[in-house]
Design a protein around this motif. Structure first.
Motif, PDB file in Angstrom:
ATOM      1  N   LEU A 144       0.905  -0.920  -0.059  1.00  0.00           N
ATOM      2  CA  LEU A 144       0.319   0.096   0.252  1.00  0.00           C
ATOM      3  C   LEU A 144       0.570   1.623  -0.090  1.00  0.00           C
ATOM      4  O   LEU A 144       0.477   2.371  -0.358  1.00  0.00           O
ATOM      5  CB  LEU A 144      -1.077  -0.092   1.351  1.00  0.00           C
ATOM      6  N   GLU A 145       1.758   1.010   0.584  1.00  0.00           N
ATOM      7  CA  GLU A 145       2.763   2.465   0.284  1.00  0.00           C
ATOM      8  C   GLU A 145       3.029   2.584  -0.670  1.00  0.00           C
ATOM      9  O   GLU A 145       3.423   3.726  -1.407  1.00  0.00           O
ATOM     10  CB  GLU A 145       3.635   2.173   1.633  1.00  0.00           C
ATOM     11  N   LEU A 146       3.877   2.004  -1.191  1.00  0.00           N
ATOM     12  CA  LEU A 146       4.103   1.514  -2.654  1.00  0.00           C
ATOM     13  C   LEU A 146       3.639   2.031  -3.470  1.00  0.00           C
ATOM     14  O   LEU A 146       4.079   2.982  -4.470  1.00  0.00           O
ATOM     15  CB  LEU A 146       4.267   0.196  -3.065  1.00  0.00           C
ATOM     16  N   LEU A 147       1.791   1.643  -3.340  1.00  0.00           N
ATOM     17  CA  LEU A 147       0.940   2.096  -4.509  1.00  0.00           C
ATOM     18  C   LEU A 147       0.927   4.228  -4.476  1.00  0.00           C
ATOM     19  O   LEU A 147       0.939   4.703  -5.118  1.00  0.00           O
ATOM     20  CB  LEU A 147      -0.235   1.073  -4.261  1.00  0.00           C
ATOM     21  N   ALA A 148       0.669   4.150  -3.039  1.00  0.00           N
ATOM     22  CA  ALA A 148       1.264   5.700  -2.306  1.00  0.00           C
ATOM     23  C   ALA A 148       1.779   7.082  -3.559  1.00  0.00           C
ATOM     24  O   ALA A 148       1.981   7.165  -3.682  1.00  0.00           O
ATOM     25  CB  ALA A 148       0.547   6.378  -1.451  1.00  0.00           C
ATOM     26  N   ARG A 149       3.110   6.062  -2.952  1.00  0.00           N
ATOM     27  CA  ARG A 149       4.125   6.399  -3.459  1.00  0.00           C
ATOM     28  C   ARG A 149       4.326   6.805  -5.108  1.00  0.00           C
ATOM     29  O   ARG A 149       4.621   7.572  -5.559  1.00  0.00           O
ATOM     30  CB  ARG A 149       5.561   5.943  -3.151  1.00  0.00           C
ATOM     31  N   VAL A 150       3.684   5.708  -5.351  1.00  0.00           N
ATOM     32  CA  VAL A 150       3.780   5.719  -7.344  1.00  0.00           C
ATOM     33  C   VAL A 150       2.702   6.604  -7.523  1.00  0.00           C
ATOM     34  O   VAL A 150       2.976   7.110  -8.687  1.00  0.00           O
ATOM     35  CB  VAL A 150       2.935   3.707  -8.142  1.00  0.00           C
ATOM     36  N   GLU A 151       1.322   6.561  -6.771  1.00  0.00           N
ATOM     37  CA  GLU A 151       0.668   7.392  -7.081  1.00  0.00           C
ATOM     38  C   GLU A 151       0.364   8.905  -6.737  1.00  0.00           C
ATOM     39  O   GLU A 151       0.607  10.246  -7.778  1.00  0.00           O
ATOM     40  CB  GLU A 151      -0.272   7.326  -6.423  1.00  0.00           C
ATOM     41  N   SER A 152       1.620   8.740  -5.885  1.00  0.00           N
ATOM     42  CA  SER A 152       2.546  10.373  -5.805  1.00  0.00           C
ATOM     43  C   SER A 152       3.301  10.760  -6.849  1.00  0.00           C
ATOM     44  O   SER A 152       3.468  12.171  -7.571  1.00  0.00           O
ATOM     45  CB  SER A 152       3.020  10.384  -4.475  1.00  0.00           C
ATOM     46  N   VAL A 153       4.200  10.192  -7.565  1.00  0.00           N
ATOM     47  CA  VAL A 153       5.118  10.316  -8.214  1.00  0.00           C
ATOM     48  C   VAL A 153       4.848  10.330  -9.272  1.00  0.00           C
ATOM     49  O   VAL A 153       4.924  11.543 -10.468  1.00  0.00           O
ATOM     50  CB  VAL A 153       6.200   9.060  -8.990  1.00  0.00           C
ATOM     51  N   LEU A 154       3.394   9.612 -10.248  1.00  0.00           N
ATOM     52  CA  LEU A 154       2.698   9.971 -11.607  1.00  0.00           C
ATOM     53  C   LEU A 154       2.103  11.417 -10.911  1.00  0.00           C
ATOM     54  O   LEU A 154       2.088  11.959 -12.681  1.00  0.00           O
ATOM     55  CB  LEU A 154       0.937   9.440 -11.017  1.00  0.00           C
ATOM     56  N   ARG A 155       0.801  11.942  -9.968  1.00  0.00           N
ATOM     57  CA  ARG A 155       0.812  13.128  -9.592  1.00  0.00           C
ATOM     58  C   ARG A 155       1.821  13.945  -9.830  1.00  0.00           C
ATOM     59  O   ARG A 155       1.501  15.300 -10.670  1.00  0.00           O
ATOM     60  CB  ARG A 155       0.367  13.315  -8.621  1.00  0.00           C
ATOM     61  N   ARG A 156       3.133  14.465  -9.566  1.00  0.00           N
ATOM     62  CA  ARG A 156       4.138  15.367  -9.724  1.00  0.00           C
ATOM     63  C   ARG A 156       4.436  15.056 -10.865  1.00  0.00           C
ATOM     64  O   ARG A 156       4.897  16.297 -11.422  1.00  0.00           O
ATOM     65  CB  ARG A 156       5.093  15.161  -8.662  1.00  0.00           C
ATOM     66  N   ALA A 157       4.236  14.376 -11.845  1.00  0.00           N
ATOM     67  CA  ALA A 157       4.905  13.772 -13.329  1.00  0.00           C
ATOM     68  C   ALA A 157       3.406  14.621 -14.358  1.00  0.00           C
ATOM     69  O   ALA A 157       4.209  14.400 -15.258  1.00  0.00           O
ATOM     70  CB  ALA A 157       5.563  12.389 -13.490  1.00  0.00           C
ATOM     71  N   GLY A 158       2.767  14.630 -13.254  1.00  0.00           N
ATOM     72  CA  GLY A 158       1.821  15.773 -14.364  1.00  0.00           C
ATOM     73  C   GLY A 158       0.837  13.784 -15.544  1.00  0.00           C
ATOM     74  O   GLY A 158       0.171  14.060 -16.473  1.00  0.00           O
TER      75      GLY A 158
END
Length: 167
Positions: free
Chosen positions: A53-67
Motif C-alpha cells: 500500500l505504501e508503494l502504491l501511494a508513492r507511485v500515485e504521488s510520483v505520477l501526480r508530480r509528473a502530471g
C-alpha cells in the motif's frame, strides 16, 4: 539496484533522458546509496521490505508530480475526472455508485484489453468473486445503460469484459 547484467544506476542513466518517472526499489538502504539514487534523478527510493500500500501511494504521488496521474479519462463522449470522481456524458453529469465509478475507471485505463473477471473483482471489490455471484455483471449492465455504452463494453466469452478502443 542489483539487476542481472546491469546495475540500477546504469539503467537510470538510460531511463533519465526519457522523462519516465523512476522509483528505486532495493535492499540497499545505506544513506550513500539513497542519496546517489535521488541525485541521479530518481523520483523516490524505497528500501525492502516495504508495504504494497505504501508503494502504491508513492507511485500515485510520483505520477501526480509528473502530471500523469490525475488527467481526465475519455472515451465515446464520456469524460471521467478520477481525482474529483466526476463523470460526464456529452457534458451532462452522470451519477454513478462508487463501485460503478471504480469499474468505469478500470475499463477506461485498460481500453482495448480483455480484463479477466477475477482481476476486475480484485481491483474493484478488493477480493475474490463469490461462486455464482452476478455482482460484476449487474454493475456492467448498469454502466452500459447509464452511459450508453451497450455496444462499446463487450463481453469476452470465458474471460470477462473489454471496453473497445475508440476509433
Amino acid at each position: 539496484m542489483m539487476l542481472p547484467g546491469v546495475s540500477g544506476y546504469e539503467l537510470m542513466e538510460y531511463i533519465q533522458p526519457t522523462g519516465t518517472p523512476v522509483i528505486f526499489l532495493t535492499a540497499k538502504g545505506m544513506l550513500a546509496d539513497r542519496v546517489r539514487g535521488l541525485r541521479m534523478g530518481a523520483d523516490d527510493y524505497m528500501v525492502k521490505p516495504f508495504e504494497p500500500l505504501e508503494l502504491l501511494a508513492r507511485v500515485e504521488s510520483v505520477l501526480r508530480r509528473a502530471g500523469r496521474g490525475s488527467g481526465l479519462l475519455r472515451a465515446f463522449d464520456v469524460v471521467v475526472d478520477p481525482t474529483a470522481r466526476r463523470v460526464e456524458k456529452n457534458g451532462v453529469p452522470v451519477a454513478l455508485t462508487p463501485r460503478e465509478f471504480d469499474l468505469l475507471v478500470l475499463l477506461l485505463r485498460n481500453q482495448g484489453i480483455a480484463l479477466y473477471r477475477d482481476v476486475m473483482y480484485e481491483r474493484v471489490w478488493g477480493g475474490e468473486e463469490e461462486a455464482g455471484s452476478r455482482t460484476l455483471d449487474l454493475h456492467i449492465q448498469r454502466l452500459r445503460k447509464k452511459l450508453g455504452l451497450a455496444d462499446q463494453i463487450k463481453t469476452v466469452y470465458k474471460v470477462g469484459y473489454l471496453l473497445e478502443v475508440e476509433t
